[in-house]
Design an enzyme around this catalytic site. Structure first.
Site, mmCIF file in Angstrom:
data_model
loop_
_atom_site.group_PDB
_atom_site.id
_atom_site.type_symbol
_atom_site.label_atom_id
_atom_site.label_comp_id
_atom_site.label_asym_id
_atom_site.label_seq_id
_atom_site.Cartn_x
_atom_site.Cartn_y
_atom_site.Cartn_z
ATOM 1 N N ARG A 182 -0.194 -1.558 -9.718
ATOM 2 C CA ARG A 182 0.583 -0.690 -8.471
ATOM 3 C C ARG A 182 0.470 0.615 -8.193
ATOM 4 O O ARG A 182 1.300 0.931 -7.897
ATOM 5 C CB ARG A 182 1.553 -1.200 -8.099
ATOM 6 C CG ARG A 182 1.744 -3.266 -8.094
ATOM 7 C CD ARG A 182 0.293 -3.375 -7.262
ATOM 8 N NE ARG A 182 0.268 -4.597 -7.097
ATOM 9 C CZ ARG A 182 -0.339 -5.700 -7.101
ATOM 10 N NH1 ARG A 182 -1.338 -5.206 -8.418
ATOM 11 N NH2 ARG A 182 -0.126 -7.440 -7.466
ATOM 12 N N SER A 231 5.954 -6.897 -0.332
ATOM 13 C CA SER A 231 6.650 -7.535 -1.988
ATOM 14 C C SER A 231 7.050 -6.237 -2.069
ATOM 15 O O SER A 231 6.613 -5.060 -2.133
ATOM 16 C CB SER A 231 5.619 -7.586 -2.964
ATOM 17 O OG SER A 231 4.560 -8.921 -3.044
ATOM 18 N N GLU A 301 8.106 -1.276 -5.381
ATOM 19 C CA GLU A 301 6.489 -1.642 -4.862
ATOM 20 C C GLU A 301 6.061 -0.755 -4.193
ATOM 21 O O GLU A 301 5.523 -0.443 -3.692
ATOM 22 C CB GLU A 301 6.509 -2.808 -5.322
ATOM 23 C CG GLU A 301 4.857 -3.319 -4.855
ATOM 24 C CD GLU A 301 3.781 -4.597 -5.295
ATOM 25 O OE1 GLU A 301 3.050 -4.236 -4.120
ATOM 26 O OE2 GLU A 301 4.909 -4.856 -6.105
#
Length: 308
Positions: A182, A231, A301
Site C-alpha cells: 500500500r 479498509s 491505510e
C-alpha cells in the site's frame, strides 16, 4: 475559440486563467466528493478539461502551492480545516480505457477500477479481476499500490504517466515506484494521468465469474452501503487488522458520529453527522486499544490530508 476557464467564488486566482478550459473553484467543498461525506474545503479545486489543460495550469502554478490529486475519495479523510493549495480532480477526459496488443490495457488516471476490470474481461485479459474489489480510480491504485483478494497493482503495472506540480510530465516504469504494501515512491503532488496494466490471456466467462465472486464477497463482508472510507488499517505481517481490532473489543465502538463497523471491524463509518475529527480520533483510539491489547502498532491505510 475555446472559452476561458470557468472560475467560481474567486476574486483573485493563483494563476492566470486565460486560455484554460477547465473549472477552477475557490473554497470548494470536498465533503460531497469523498466517501466519508465529511471534512472541510479545498482552498482551490481545479477540474481540467484534458491533459493539456492540466499541464498548462500546473506550469503556471510553478510549484508555488501544494497540489493534491483526488480520485473517488474512497480511501481518504479530509480534515475539517480543509486542504491547502490546489486539489486536482480528473474527469471524463481522463477515464478512457484502450485495449492494446499483448494483453495490455492503457487507462486514464481517472478510469474507475470496476470499468478497468470489465474492459479486461471483455477483451479476454485475466489478472485484473481484483480491481473489481477496489473502490477507486487507476491513478489512486497506482499511487497506493491498491490491492484486494490476493493481488495488487504492482503485479500488473507496466508504467504510468505522471504530471508533477510544476507541470513537467514523465513516464515512470513500475520498478521506479519501489512498491511495498500500500505504498509507492511517487513524489508528493504528482498527478497520475495514465497507466498501462498487463494481464494474461483468459476466458471472459471465467474472468466474469471471478469478478462476480469478488463482488459478492465484498457485499457480504463489508459495510458498502454506509459512509465509509474502505479498509482503515494496513494488515500487519502475518496478521489481519480486523482480527486485532475485534480482539481489542472495538467492534461497534463509537466516538461522536463515528463508529467502528459491526460488519467489518477494519472499517470506520460515519453514522450521519460525524466530523472528520470524530473519524480520525476514533481511528487513533482504536490503534491505542489494539496496541494495549496485543502490542501491535497498527498503521493507517486510509490517507489523512488537510488541516486539523
Amino acid at each position: 475559440m475555446a472559452p476561458d476557464c470557468e472560475v467560481e467564488g474567486a476574486v483573485a486566482t493563483p494563476v492566470s486563467t486565460a486560455g484554460l478550459r477547465g473549472k477552477l473553484t475557490r473554497n470548494a467543498p470536498l465533503a460531497k466528493l469523498v466517501w466519508f461525506k465529511s471534512g472541510g474545503n479545498a482552498d482551490w479545486l481545479f477540474e481540467p478539461a484534458d491533459l493539456d489543460d492540466l499541464r498548462v495550469f500546473l506550469e503556471r502554478l510553478g510549484g508555488n502551492l501544494p497540489v493534491m490529486a483526488l480520485g473517488l475519495g474512497s480511501n481518504l479523510i479530509v480534515r475539517d480545516g480543509g486542504v491547502p493549495g490546489v486539489v486536482i480532480r480528473l474527469g471524463k477526459a481522463f477515464a478512457e480505457i484502450e485495449v492494446r496488443d499483448h494483453c495490455v490495457l492503457a487507462c486514464g488516471g481517472g478510469a474507475h477500477g470496476i470499468l478497468v476490470a470489465s474492459a479486461a474481461r471483455d477483451a479476454g485479459i485475466a489478472g485484473m479481476e481484483f480491481m473489481r474489489g477496489i473502490p477507486g480510480t487507476a491513478g489512486g491504485f497506482v499511487r497506493m499500490n491498491g490491492g484486494a483478494y490476493g493481488r495488487e497493482v504492482s503485479d500488473v503495472l507496466v508504467d504510468c504517466d505522471v504530471v508533477l506540480p510544476d507541470g513537467q510530465m514523465f513516464t515512470l516504469p513500475a520498478a521506479d515506484l519501489h512498491y511495498t504494501y500500500r505504498h509507492s515512491d511517487l513524489p508528493d503532488g504528482a498527478v497520475v494521468v495514465g497507466a498501462r496494466f498487463k494481464g494474461v490471456p483468459g476466458d471472459p466467462v471465467a474472468i466474469g465469474a471471478e469478478m462476480n465472486r469478488i463482488a459478492a464477497a465484498r457485499e457480504a463482508s463489508q459495510p458498502l452501503r454506509t459512509k465509509t472510507g474502505g479498509s482503515t488499517f494496513k494488515n500487519p505481517p502475518g496478521q489481519k487488522a480486523w482480527e486485532l481490532v475485534d480482539a481489542a473489543g472495538c467492534r461497534g465502538f463509537r466516538m461522536g458520529g463515528a463508529q467502528v463497523s459491526e460488519k467489518h471491524t477494519n472499517f470506520l463509518i460515519n453514522t450521519g453527522d460525524a466530523t472528520s475529527a470524530d473519524i480520525e480520533g476514533l481511528g487513533e483510539e482504536v490503534k491505542r486499544r489494539v496496541y494495549a491489547n496485543s502490542g501491535v502498532e497498527l498503521e493507517w491505510e486510509i490517507q489523512r490530508v488537510g488541516r486539523p
